[in-house]
Structure formats: C-alpha cells, structure tokens
Design a protein around this motif. Structure first.
Motif, PDB file in Angstrom:
ATOM      1  N   GLU A  18      58.907  44.862  51.442  1.00 55.71           N
ATOM      2  CA  GLU A  18      57.870  45.609  52.165  1.00 55.71           C
ATOM      3  C   GLU A  18      56.484  45.229  51.678  1.00 55.71           C
ATOM      4  N   LYS A  48      55.418  41.862  53.056  1.00 53.80           N
ATOM      5  CA  LYS A  48      54.985  41.953  54.449  1.00 53.80           C
ATOM      6  C   LYS A  48      53.592  42.560  54.558  1.00 53.80           C
ATOM      7  N   GLU A  87      50.978  40.098  53.009  1.00 59.95           N
ATOM      8  CA  GLU A  87      50.878  38.889  53.826  1.00 59.95           C
ATOM      9  C   GLU A  87      50.016  39.145  55.059  1.00 59.95           C
ATOM     10  N   SER A  88      50.086  40.356  55.598  1.00 54.79           N
ATOM     11  CA  SER A  88      49.372  40.674  56.842  1.00 54.79           C
ATOM     12  C   SER A  88      47.859  40.738  56.661  1.00 54.79           C
TER      13      SER A  88
END
Length: 288
Positions: A5, A8, A11-12
């Motif tokens: 999690e 993610k 990374e965003s």
C-alpha cells in the motif's frame, strides 16, 4: 503488510527530476556563495541514507515488510542527494561533492533497539521537513527554493509511513513499543534544552569511531549544521516549537492520549516504563 500500500501511495506522488524541477527558472544573481556551500553540505548529508539503510536492514532482519519499505525510503532519500548534486553540477560545478566526500559519511552504525531507532527516524523526518521548509524561505534563488519545498514534502510523507509502522508495532508489542516511542519522543521534543540539534545525522552511533561517529562530524565542514540553523535559515524557537507540536500531536494519536507538553509525555513515559518493568498498577496511575 504495509509495504504494498505504501509503495502504491508514494509511487503516485513521486516527482520527476527532469520534468518537475523548474531548471529553466534559475537566476544566478539570486544564489550567493554562502547559500551554495550549504547546498553541498546538505547533498552530502542526504547521502547518509546509505549507511542508515544498511543499519535498518541489519536490525530488522525479522521484519521483511519494513525492510521492503526501505527500498522506497532509500531510493527517495538518495534522490534528494542526487537532485542537490544535479543543481550544483548545473550551476556551481566547483562545489559538486567528490566521491570521496560522499563515501566519508558511509560507516557502520552500532546495533540499536529497532523500535527506538524507528521513533528516532520518525522524529528526524518531522524535523527535516521543517528545516527544509525554512531553508526554502531563506534561499532567494527560485530553483533551489522549489527543490527544498519538494524535499520537505517527501520528508513529511516518509514520516507518515514510519507512523504506520509505529501503529503496527503498538498493536503487536503493546507497552514495550509505547515505552520505546515515548522515551525517544521525550528526547527529540526536548531539543531546545540541548547544545546541539537533535537529528539522526547529529547523534553518536559508533563508540569506536568517536568523535568522528556522527554524520555531521564527517562532513568537509563539521560545524556547518549549527551555523546553518542558527545564523542562516534562522531555525528559531518559533520553528522549534512547530517541531515539538508535531511530535506531541503524533504521540497523542499513537497513544490515544492528549499530550500538550513534553512534561505530560514524560509522565506518561514513566507510567508505561513502570508497566514494562512489572511495577504494580498503583505505581503507574492512568497508564494505557
């Protein structure tokens, strides 16, 4: 596991060094020699994520989730060093750190309790977020102002990730984790009472190498940090209070108890420490 999690999420919002830094906005007239020298020192300091990562992986061999998260933290912290070095390469190539200067801050840290180290670095991220915000205000050159704000936002996100692992530790280890976190929390929120800045890069970590066993002591100018804080970015009592408030706020969230002052946190620390030591409940009133 928290790692998938967190990967993610981080990374965003990851920034691109070529696309997201406004290199074309550079204004040479707004960069002094004094300011440029501090950029070099911060570039070398950020390189110390390398030995810190080696320490984290060594001391968390039983925690693959957290160790995997180190791949994110290490990448982003080394990127901080890289973008500062890139700035110097473009605009002050005479100040680019040498490979030897970078390698000098890579040395072995002595083993330490993993929970205390986690809290130490959590507080370090809070402090560095505020240092870099203040640095952005102090600088006058537009590109480096943007870079420091970008780095400060990364440090805030890293602090949030560490907080997730601290919550997990409390769920797993209970009062043992609370005792470790409050012990370091009291220390790191009491910086105004110490002669030096309380940050992981300025703490002694290897007795055999003393007095050159801090990151700062191994820089080309070991005295730069205090000067940077006191006379350049002017990290005064107002800013120090911001750091303390953030530490107390997050400790309140973690412990599900309100702490308005370091003294209140210290009283709670004693309560939890007594529970861990096996003292009678009457000796630790109100402990959670």
């Amino acid at each position: 596991m928290l790692y998938p999690e967190l990967f993610k999420q981080l990374e965003s919002v990851r920034w691109d060094m070529d696309k997201d830094i406004p290199w074309d906005k550079f204004d040479a007239a707004q960069l002094s020699d004094e300011q440029a020298q501090t950029i070099k020192m911060n570039a070398i300091t950020e390189w110390s994520a390398l030995p810190a990562t080696e320490m984290f992986l060594r001391d968390n061999r039983d925690d693959s989730d957290f160790s995997a998260f180190m791949s994110i933290w290490f990448f982003e912290e080394q990127k901080h060093s890289l973008v500062l070095i890139e700035y110097l390469k473009r605009f002050r190539p005479d100040l680019v750190p040498t490979e030897e200067e970078l390698h000098e801050v890579r040395f072995e840290f002595e083993p330490a309790p993993a929970l205390e180290t986690l809290m130490l670095h959590f507080c370090g991220e809070i402090r560095l977020n505020h240092w870099y915000r203040r640095a952005s205000e102090w600088h006058t050159e537009p590109v480096i102002k943007h870079i420091y704000m970008t780095l400060s936002q990364d440090e805030a996100r890293h602090g949030g990730a560490y907080l997730r692992y601290m919550k997990r530790a409390i769920n797993k280890f209970g009062n043992e984790a609370k005792a470790a976190f409050t012990k370091i929390g009291v220390l790191m929120a009491s910086a105004r009472r110490t002669a030096q800045a309380l940050h992981p890069t300025n703490l002694h970590v290897n007795k055999a190498l003393f007095p050159r066993d801090t990151i700062q002591s191994r820089l080309p100018d070991p005295e730069w940090l205090e000067q940077w804080l006191d006379t350049q970015i002017n990290f005064d009592a107002v800013w120090e209070n911001k750091v303390v408030e953030r530490i107390l706020h997050n400790m309140s969230l973690l412990m599900d108890r309100s702490f308005k002052t370091v003294q209140e946190l210290n009283r709670y620390r004693k309560e939890v420490a007594a529970l861990v030591a096996g003292a009678p409940a009457s000796a630790a009133p109100g402990a959670a």
